[in-house]
Design a protein around this motif. Structure first.
Motif, PDB file in Angstrom:
ATOM      1  N   GLY A 226       1.204  34.316  51.125  1.00  0.00           N
ATOM      2  CA  GLY A 226       0.938  33.908  52.449  1.00  0.00           C
ATOM      3  C   GLY A 226       1.789  34.586  53.420  1.00  0.00           C
ATOM      4  O   GLY A 226       1.642  34.892  54.485  1.00  0.00           O
ATOM      5  N   ARG A 227       3.184  34.296  52.749  1.00  0.00           N
ATOM      6  CA  ARG A 227       4.270  34.839  53.875  1.00  0.00           C
ATOM      7  C   ARG A 227       4.224  36.335  54.175  1.00  0.00           C
ATOM      8  O   ARG A 227       4.175  37.076  55.036  1.00  0.00           O
ATOM      9  N   ILE A 228       3.735  37.253  53.080  1.00  0.00           N
ATOM     10  CA  ILE A 228       3.528  38.597  52.880  1.00  0.00           C
ATOM     11  C   ILE A 228       2.176  38.937  53.695  1.00  0.00           C
ATOM     12  O   ILE A 228       2.257  39.603  54.761  1.00  0.00           O
ATOM     13  N   THR A 229       1.316  38.286  53.574  1.00  0.00           N
ATOM     14  CA  THR A 229       0.027  38.685  54.358  1.00  0.00           C
ATOM     15  C   THR A 229       0.310  38.218  55.897  1.00  0.00           C
ATOM     16  O   THR A 229      -0.360  39.052  56.676  1.00  0.00           O
ATOM     17  N   GLY A 230       0.935  37.221  56.135  1.00  0.00           N
ATOM     18  CA  GLY A 230       1.296  36.876  57.624  1.00  0.00           C
ATOM     19  C   GLY A 230       1.951  37.811  58.351  1.00  0.00           C
ATOM     20  O   GLY A 230       1.816  38.086  59.513  1.00  0.00           O
TER      21      GLY A 230
ATOM     22  N   VAL B 122       6.580  45.115  55.214  1.00  0.00           N
ATOM     23  CA  VAL B 122       7.046  44.188  54.233  1.00  0.00           C
ATOM     24  C   VAL B 122       8.147  44.879  53.238  1.00  0.00           C
ATOM     25  O   VAL B 122       7.231  45.763  52.411  1.00  0.00           O
ATOM     26  N   HIS B 123       9.149  44.515  53.136  1.00  0.00           N
ATOM     27  CA  HIS B 123       9.983  44.875  51.797  1.00  0.00           C
ATOM     28  C   HIS B 123      10.152  43.730  50.859  1.00  0.00           C
ATOM     29  O   HIS B 123      10.652  42.609  51.171  1.00  0.00           O
TER      30      HIS B 123
ATOM     31  N   VAL C 241      10.601  43.666  57.294  1.00  0.00           N
ATOM     32  CA  VAL C 241      11.085  42.099  57.269  1.00  0.00           C
ATOM     33  C   VAL C 241      11.172  42.296  55.756  1.00  0.00           C
ATOM     34  O   VAL C 241      10.500  42.832  54.851  1.00  0.00           O
ATOM     35  N   GLY C 242      12.152  41.562  55.286  1.00  0.00           N
ATOM     36  CA  GLY C 242      12.479  41.397  53.918  1.00  0.00           C
ATOM     37  C   GLY C 242      12.249  40.017  53.148  1.00  0.00           C
ATOM     38  O   GLY C 242      12.566  39.136  53.783  1.00  0.00           O
ATOM     39  N   VAL C 243      11.186  39.852  52.199  1.00  0.00           N
ATOM     40  CA  VAL C 243      10.734  38.770  51.499  1.00  0.00           C
ATOM     41  C   VAL C 243      11.447  38.948  50.297  1.00  0.00           C
ATOM     42  O   VAL C 243      11.240  39.797  49.179  1.00  0.00           O
ATOM     43  N   GLN C 244      12.234  37.801  49.824  1.00  0.00           N
ATOM     44  CA  GLN C 244      13.236  37.813  48.570  1.00  0.00           C
ATOM     45  C   GLN C 244      12.131  37.177  47.604  1.00  0.00           C
ATOM     46  O   GLN C 244      11.493  36.134  47.703  1.00  0.00           O
ATOM     47  N   VAL C 245      11.986  37.837  46.510  1.00  0.00           N
ATOM     48  CA  VAL C 245      11.139  37.259  45.440  1.00  0.00           C
ATOM     49  C   VAL C 245      12.188  37.149  43.963  1.00  0.00           C
ATOM     50  O   VAL C 245      12.904  37.843  43.672  1.00  0.00           O
ATOM     51  N   ASP C 246      12.003  35.750  43.905  1.00  0.00           N
ATOM     52  CA  ASP C 246      12.822  35.436  42.493  1.00  0.00           C
ATOM     53  C   ASP C 246      11.889  35.015  41.377  1.00  0.00           C
ATOM     54  O   ASP C 246      10.683  34.989  41.709  1.00  0.00           O
ATOM     55  N   TYR C 247      12.668  34.634  40.366  1.00  0.00           N
ATOM     56  CA  TYR C 247      11.758  33.996  39.179  1.00  0.00           C
ATOM     57  C   TYR C 247      11.066  32.749  39.789  1.00  0.00           C
ATOM     58  O   TYR C 247      11.495  31.899  40.395  1.00  0.00           O
TER      59      TYR C 247
END
Length: 336
Positions: free
Chosen positions: A70-74, A82-83, A236-242
Motif C-alpha cells: 500500500g505504501r508503494i502504490t500510494g 519508488v526505490h 522515494v525510498g521504501v526500505q524492505v526488510d525480512y
C-alpha cells in the motif's frame, strides 16, 4: 488526326503508369513503416506484459505484505518513482511486481547488470530493411525501385514511457550509473531523449500514466554501484526488510508441501541463524531449506536441519576453504 489521337493516348497512358507507380511506391513505403514499427510485437519481442501475468505465483497476502504494498502504490499514485531497498532474499522483486500489477497498467520488466547501457534502456538501430517494387505495366519492360529504411528498435524504457506502463527495474544499482542519465529528464521534465535516433521523433513525451519501481540491495553488496545523487533525489525510498514470523511461515508454506510443524521448525531455525551468523539468511534460504527437508525427510530433525542449512548457506562462503564450511556447520549446530 489519327496520328495525333494516338500520340495523346500514348502520353496519357504514360502519365497513368507514372501515377500508378508513385501510388504503389507510397503504399510500399507505408507498408514498410508499419512493418518496422510492429516488428517487435510480431516477433514476440515486445517488453510489454499484461499486469495479471507478472504477479509472482504463489504470492502471499498478509497484513504486513498489504501494508508495505500500500505504501508503494500510494507513492505511485502521487506520481513518485519508488526505490525498494533491502537485503537479498527478502522479497523485493515479488513485492515490486505485485505493486505494479495493482495499477492495472501494462508492465515492463528490466534486469540490471554491468552490460546495461543507455542503448539497452532506450533503443538502438537494428540494421536496415529493403523493399523492392517491380513495375510491369509495359510488356517486356521491368522497372524496379529499391527502398531502404533504417530500422530503429525501442528498448524497455522507451516502450514504458510511450505506452504509460509501469517499469519494474530489478537490481537497478548493478547497472552503470552513466546509463541512468536519461532517467533525469524523464522524471524531471517528462521527456525521454533517445541518443542515436535521428529526426523529429528523437524525443518521446512521457505518458501521464508512466511509473517506475526500481529495486536494489544495500550498498555493501558486491557488484552494486553507487548511483548519482541527482537521480536518487527524485526517488522515494521504501526500505524492505525480512517479514515477521507469521508472513515468513505463510511464504514458505505456499512454496513447499510440508506439515505446518515442520515449516514452523524451518522458519524458527531461519530466524535464529539470521541473528547468529555473519552471512545473509533470507526468506529465500528458508524456502530452499524447506524443500531440502521435504526431500530428505525421515532423518533426525535437528541433524537434518543442520545438514540442509549448511548446504544452503555454504555457497555464501565458497572459496574460503573446507575448514570454513566446518566452522559454518558448527555455528548452525549451535544455533538450532
Amino acid at each position: 488526326m489519327a496520328d495525333d489521337a494516338s500520340r495523346k493516348r500514348t502520353v496519357r497512358g504514360r502519365k497513368i503508369r507514372s501515377d500508378r507507380s508513385r501510388k504503389e511506391s507510397r503504399k510500399a513505403k507505408k507498408a514498410l513503416a508499419r512493418k518496422a514499427s510492429s516488428a517487435g510485437e510480431r516477433n514476440g519481442d515486445s517488453p510489454l506484459s499484461d499486469p495479471e501475468e507478472v504477479v509472482p505465483e504463489p504470492f502471499v497476502e498478509t497484513d504486513a505484505v498489504q501494508s508495505l504494498r500500500g505504501r508503494i502504490t500510494g507513492w505511485l499514485e502521487a506520481d513518485q518513482p519508488v526505490h525498494l531497498i533491502g537485503p537479498t532474499g527478502c522479497g523485493k522483486t515479488a513485492l515490486a511486481l505485485s505493486a505494479a500489477a495493482e495499477r492495472g497498467r501494462p508492465v515492463v520488466w528490466l534486469n540490471g547488470d554491468d552490460a546495461v547501457d543507455t542503448a539497452a534502456l532506450v533503443g538502438d538501430h537494428a540494421g536496415g530493411e529493403r523493399y523492392k517494387e517491380d513495375d510491369r505495366f509495359v510488356g517486356g519492360v521491368t522497372k524496379q525501385t529499391e527502398i531502404v529504411r533504417e530500422r530503429w528498435v525501442d528498448n524497455p524504457l522507451s516502450v514504458a514511457v510511450r505506452e504509460g506502463a509501469t517499469l519494474v527495474y530489478n537490481e537497478f544499482a548493478r547497472s552503470d550509473p552513466a546509463a541512468h542519465n536519461v532517467l533525469l529528464s524523464v522524471f524531471e521534465e517528462g521527456v525521454l531523449e533517445r541518443p542515436g535516433k535521428r529526426g523529429g521523433d528523437r524525443t518521446v513525451d512521457v505518458h501521464p500514466e508512466f511509473r517506475a519501481i526500481v529495486t536494489s540491495n544495500d550498498v555493501e553488496y558486491a557488484g552494486v554501484h553507487t548511483q548519482q545523487d541527482a537521480l536518487l533525489d527524485r526517488f522515494v525510498g521504501v526500505q524492505v526488510d525480512y517479514y515477521d514470523e507469521e508472513t515468513e511461515f505463510e511464504i514458505v508454506k505456499a512454496h513447499v508441501d510440508l506439515p505446518d510443524e515442520r515449516i514452523e521448525r524451518v522458519v524458527d531455525a531461519t530466524r535464529a541463524l539470521r541473528d547468529e551468523l555473519a552471512v545473509i539468511v533470507g526468506t529465500r534460504a528458508a524456502i530452499t531449506a524447506a524443500k531440502g527437508v521435504a526431500v530428505f525427510d525421515g532423518q533426525d530433525d535437528d541433524e537434518l536441519l543442520a545438514a540442509v542449512f549448511t548446504d544452503v548457506l555454504a555457497p555464501k562462503i565458497a572459496g574460503e576453504g573446507a575448514d570454513d564450511v566446518d566452522d559454518l556447520r558448527a555455528e548452525i549446530d549451535e544455533s538450532i
